[in-house]
Design an enzyme around this catalytic site. Sequence first.
Site, PDB file in Angstrom:
ATOM      1  N   SER A  52       0.622  -1.302   0.043  1.00 33.83           N
ATOM      2  CA  SER A  52      -0.023   0.003  -0.051  1.00 33.83           C
ATOM      3  C   SER A  52       0.975   1.422   0.145  1.00 33.83           C
ATOM      4  O   SER A  52       1.772   1.403   0.809  1.00 33.83           O
ATOM      5  CB  SER A  52      -0.945   0.093   1.045  1.00 33.83           C
ATOM      6  OG  SER A  52      -1.682  -0.939   1.027  1.00 33.83           O
ATOM      7  N   HIS A  83      -3.242   1.493  -4.691  1.00 33.66           N
ATOM      8  CA  HIS A  83      -2.384   0.695  -5.570  1.00 33.66           C
ATOM      9  C   HIS A  83      -3.005   0.939  -7.107  1.00 33.66           C
ATOM     10  O   HIS A  83      -3.827   0.534  -7.327  1.00 33.66           O
ATOM     11  CB  HIS A  83      -3.310  -0.716  -5.162  1.00 33.66           C
ATOM     12  CG  HIS A  83      -2.806  -1.237  -3.900  1.00 33.66           C
ATOM     13  ND1 HIS A  83      -1.899  -2.291  -3.708  1.00 33.66           N
ATOM     14  CD2 HIS A  83      -3.124  -0.979  -2.437  1.00 33.66           C
ATOM     15  CE1 HIS A  83      -1.489  -2.588  -2.468  1.00 33.66           C
ATOM     16  NE2 HIS A  83      -2.432  -1.819  -1.867  1.00 33.66           N
ATOM     17  N   HIS A 105      -5.465  -8.571  -2.113  1.00 34.84           N
ATOM     18  CA  HIS A 105      -5.490  -8.874  -0.657  1.00 34.84           C
ATOM     19  C   HIS A 105      -6.805  -9.906  -0.718  1.00 34.84           C
ATOM     20  O   HIS A 105      -7.579  -9.712  -1.295  1.00 34.84           O
ATOM     21  CB  HIS A 105      -5.872  -7.802   0.260  1.00 34.84           C
ATOM     22  CG  HIS A 105      -4.949  -6.678   0.046  1.00 34.84           C
ATOM     23  ND1 HIS A 105      -4.977  -5.533  -0.768  1.00 34.84           N
ATOM     24  CD2 HIS A 105      -3.877  -6.351   0.839  1.00 34.84           C
ATOM     25  CE1 HIS A 105      -3.716  -4.742  -0.642  1.00 34.84           C
ATOM     26  NE2 HIS A 105      -3.164  -5.040   0.486  1.00 34.84           N
ATOM     27  N   TYR A 107      -9.101 -10.090   1.431  1.00 34.41           N
ATOM     28  CA  TYR A 107     -10.309  -9.394   1.658  1.00 34.41           C
ATOM     29  C   TYR A 107     -11.161  -8.849   0.433  1.00 34.41           C
ATOM     30  O   TYR A 107     -12.075  -8.436   0.580  1.00 34.41           O
ATOM     31  CB  TYR A 107     -10.063  -8.334   2.963  1.00 34.41           C
ATOM     32  CG  TYR A 107      -9.330  -7.069   2.479  1.00 34.41           C
ATOM     33  CD1 TYR A 107      -9.773  -6.212   1.693  1.00 34.41           C
ATOM     34  CD2 TYR A 107      -8.060  -7.159   2.883  1.00 34.41           C
ATOM     35  CE1 TYR A 107      -8.875  -5.244   1.399  1.00 34.41           C
ATOM     36  CE2 TYR A 107      -7.274  -6.203   2.789  1.00 34.41           C
ATOM     37  CZ  TYR A 107      -7.540  -5.056   1.948  1.00 34.41           C
ATOM     38  OH  TYR A 107      -6.723  -4.046   1.481  1.00 34.41           O
ATOM     39  N   GLU A 108     -10.477  -8.753  -0.584  1.00 32.02           N
ATOM     40  CA  GLU A 108     -11.000  -7.999  -1.774  1.00 32.02           C
ATOM     41  C   GLU A 108     -11.961  -8.932  -2.265  1.00 32.02           C
ATOM     42  O   GLU A 108     -12.653  -8.589  -3.335  1.00 32.02           O
ATOM     43  CB  GLU A 108      -9.844  -7.500  -2.815  1.00 32.02           C
ATOM     44  CG  GLU A 108      -8.972  -6.211  -2.264  1.00 32.02           C
ATOM     45  CD  GLU A 108      -7.870  -6.037  -3.300  1.00 32.02           C
ATOM     46  OE1 GLU A 108      -8.257  -5.393  -4.208  1.00 32.02           O
ATOM     47  OE2 GLU A 108      -6.872  -6.333  -2.829  1.00 32.02           O
ATOM     48  N   ALA A 135       2.744  -2.527   4.023  1.00 37.97           N
ATOM     49  CA  ALA A 135       2.341  -1.637   5.152  1.00 37.97           C
ATOM     50  C   ALA A 135       1.854  -2.415   6.313  1.00 37.97           C
ATOM     51  O   ALA A 135       1.211  -3.306   6.067  1.00 37.97           O
ATOM     52  CB  ALA A 135       1.275  -0.608   4.821  1.00 37.97           C
ATOM     53  N   MET A 238      -2.219  -7.074   6.624  1.00 30.46           N
ATOM     54  CA  MET A 238      -3.318  -7.850   5.657  1.00 30.46           C
ATOM     55  C   MET A 238      -3.068  -8.497   4.494  1.00 30.46           C
ATOM     56  O   MET A 238      -3.635  -8.709   3.541  1.00 30.46           O
ATOM     57  CB  MET A 238      -4.540  -7.067   5.600  1.00 30.46           C
ATOM     58  CG  MET A 238      -5.002  -6.289   6.747  1.00 30.46           C
ATOM     59  SD  MET A 238      -6.205  -5.202   6.436  1.00 30.46           S
ATOM     60  CE  MET A 238      -6.466  -4.253   7.677  1.00 30.46           C
ATOM     61  N   SER A 239      -1.584  -8.783   4.329  1.00 28.07           N
ATOM     62  CA  SER A 239      -0.994  -9.146   3.033  1.00 28.07           C
ATOM     63  C   SER A 239       0.110 -10.143   3.073  1.00 28.07           C
ATOM     64  O   SER A 239       0.492 -10.722   4.199  1.00 28.07           O
ATOM     65  CB  SER A 239      -0.774  -8.142   2.137  1.00 28.07           C
ATOM     66  OG  SER A 239       0.582  -7.451   2.698  1.00 28.07           O
ATOM     67  N   ASN A 262       1.948   2.775  11.185  1.00 28.00           N
ATOM     68  CA  ASN A 262       1.361   2.995  12.255  1.00 28.00           C
ATOM     69  C   ASN A 262       1.418   2.206  13.338  1.00 28.00           C
ATOM     70  O   ASN A 262       1.847   1.119  13.364  1.00 28.00           O
ATOM     71  CB  ASN A 262      -0.255   3.068  12.049  1.00 28.00           C
ATOM     72  CG  ASN A 262      -0.670   1.634  11.569  1.00 28.00           C
ATOM     73  OD1 ASN A 262      -0.434   1.058  10.705  1.00 28.00           O
ATOM     74  ND2 ASN A 262      -1.529   0.916  12.549  1.00 28.00           N
ATOM     75  N   HIS A 276      -6.552   4.030   7.183  1.00 29.33           N
ATOM     76  CA  HIS A 276      -5.978   4.064   5.841  1.00 29.33           C
ATOM     77  C   HIS A 276      -5.255   5.337   5.572  1.00 29.33           C
ATOM     78  O   HIS A 276      -4.095   5.128   5.074  1.00 29.33           O
ATOM     79  CB  HIS A 276      -7.032   3.632   4.959  1.00 29.33           C
ATOM     80  CG  HIS A 276      -6.337   3.117   3.830  1.00 29.33           C
ATOM     81  ND1 HIS A 276      -5.258   1.987   3.569  1.00 29.33           N
ATOM     82  CD2 HIS A 276      -6.225   3.496   2.262  1.00 29.33           C
ATOM     83  CE1 HIS A 276      -4.789   1.774   2.399  1.00 29.33           C
ATOM     84  NE2 HIS A 276      -5.521   2.740   1.399  1.00 29.33           N
TER      85      HIS A 276
END
Length: 301
Positions: A52, A83, A105, A107-108, A135, A238-239, A262, A276
């Site tokens: 990201s 992206h 990802h 979740y997509e 990230a 998440m990746s 973060n 985000h």
Amino acid sequence: MEAESSSTHRSPSLSQTSLPFARYSYEDYEETARWLLDHTDQRPDVAIICGSGLGSLADVLSNKTVFAYKDIPRFPLSTVPGHAGQLVFGKLQGRECVCMQGRFHFYESSNINMVTYPMRVFFLLGVKTVIVTNAAGGLNDSYNTGDIMIIKDHINMPGFAGVNSLCGQNDQRFGVRFPCMSDAYDKDLRALVKQTAKELGFNSGLHEGVYCMVAGPHYETIAECKALQMLGADVVGMSTVPEVVVARHCGIRVLGLSLVTNMVVKDYDSEHKVNHEEVLRTTELRTQDLQKLVSSLTSRI
Ligand code: HPA
């Protein structure tokens, strides 16, 4: 096998449509690889997956050939802001590379095989090494926003829940049924990053640690963050893990780099809410340094 949609050449010929393991056939991967080989003379042996906000890594390539994902047969599409959704072939410090500006990802699509589709295509293109960037949220109390972590190991949370990118019938043309994963992140490449970072003067804020993958798309609860830290994770994202598992399955060497965009919230009194925009802001600030690090080390792989 389902019939291919006549409206688009992108649709996968899924041999098993139930999520999360709707599968592609070997011929799907071959078709994509052949199309790419027919449309560029470049023959990369290094692939770079940009996380990201880290897509500008691809901008520094020279002699570029750029393909929008939507134009590549059977290639998935990325839907996340930050992206770009293009595959960039070119040279980085004289080294032939292929760069994913935008990854997929879980979740997509809820299809784990869509997430890892490019990795098997890279294998068929002859890629030997992959550099995966992402990230991530910092769990380790000694980390700070903007730090870089060399991934030395991972925890595959979706894998614990039965969503592993190697589930389903194994295709020996890619790799063995039961691959080793204790050597997932190449030791020599990790040493090379440390050496390169030292030469570039990046010593503060560089760590080596454990990445934990969660499915997302929401950020973690406070209790989840505490649990992940207790499990031994230093960052959470998440990746990355599905791609790394598939890369190792087919014998591709892996280097993983996390940018701590973060710090996660672990305190019930905290007013901070991870979002985000914060993630993208940090990547914007640090993308140049990450670019320098990846460029310098790519020439030495
Ligand atoms: N959690 C999960 N994924 C992330 C985070 C986070 O805090 N930051 C960037 N990606």
